[in-house]
Design a protein around this motif. Structure first.
Motif, mmCIF file in Angstrom:
data_model
loop_
_atom_site.group_PDB
_atom_site.id
_atom_site.type_symbol
_atom_site.label_atom_id
_atom_site.label_comp_id
_atom_site.label_asym_id
_atom_site.label_seq_id
_atom_site.Cartn_x
_atom_site.Cartn_y
_atom_site.Cartn_z
ATOM 1 N N THR A 135 28.410 -4.212 -40.265
ATOM 2 C CA THR A 135 28.414 -2.665 -40.789
ATOM 3 C C THR A 135 27.344 -2.173 -39.655
ATOM 4 N N CYS A 137 37.482 -3.703 -45.563
ATOM 5 C CA CYS A 137 36.728 -3.766 -46.683
ATOM 6 C C CYS A 137 37.493 -3.537 -48.015
ATOM 7 N N GLY A 139 35.934 -6.317 -41.390
ATOM 8 C CA GLY A 139 35.949 -5.413 -42.978
ATOM 9 C C GLY A 139 36.622 -6.407 -44.120
#
Length: 190
Positions: free
Chosen positions: A2, A34, A85
């Motif tokens: 990130t 994510c 993610g």
């Protein structure tokens, strides 16, 4: 994963001549993964076990870091970020769960609190590495993403030496293995 984007996005935008919308898509694509990773992590780890699921997440981290370092088109970069993610979503849900299930009661709070400390330490390390690499070459952004493969590989290697969660072993009907893990990690009797 990130944090690397903040150091790389200027170079990525220039190399791929990205519009503002494309830049936003490149940065935010990780969030789609994510959401999906966190949403499915519970079912996956209940089926395959905590350890194997974490090893899978480490593999996705590794694949993502390499994939984000070598793309020739925006869609390839975004795909690598979605994969990253997925790993973030799974690891974010599963790491504290695994720690809580394996840690002795007297150390559980301290050990679970180390998880977010490790995350912010990793973010700081990513910022430092990106800062050190920025301006070194035209492909510095690629090295920023590739550098994430090192902690990914270390995470995967370390997971080979941890036991499966005793709670999952009980769920899977593997009582003797669960007793062995509990015996190894239980607190000594006073």
């Amino acid at each position: 994963d990130t944090a690397v984007i903040s150091g790389a996005i200027v170079f990525l935008k220039r190399d791929f001549a990205l519009s503002d919308v494309q830049t936003e898509a490149a940065v935010s694509s990780i969030l789609l993964g994510c959401i999906l990773g966190a949403g499915f992590a519970g079912a996956i780890c209940d089926r395959f076990g905590r350890k194997r699921t974490l090893i899978g997440a480490a593999g996705l981290f590794l694949l993502s870091s390499i994939g984000a370092a070598v793309p020739q088109a925006l869609w390839q970069f975004a795909t690598a970020r979605v994969i990253g993610g997925l790993a973030i979503g799974v690891a974010s849900m599963l790491s504290p769960l695994y720690i809580a299930e394996i840690a002795p009661a007297s150390a559980r709070g301290r050990l679970v609190s180390l998880n977010p400390m490790a995350i912010v330490t990793g973010i700081l390390a990513a910022y430092v590495v990106s800062w050190l690499l920025a301006g070194r070459s035209e492909s510095a952004w690629r090295w920023m993403f590739a550098s994430a493969s090192v902690p990914s590989a270390l995470f995967m290697a370390a997971l080979l030496f941890v036991p499966e969660s005793p709670r999952w072993l009980v769920q899977a009907g593997r009582m003797e293995e669960a007793r062995g893990v509990l015996a190894d990690f239980s607190e000594p009797a006073l």
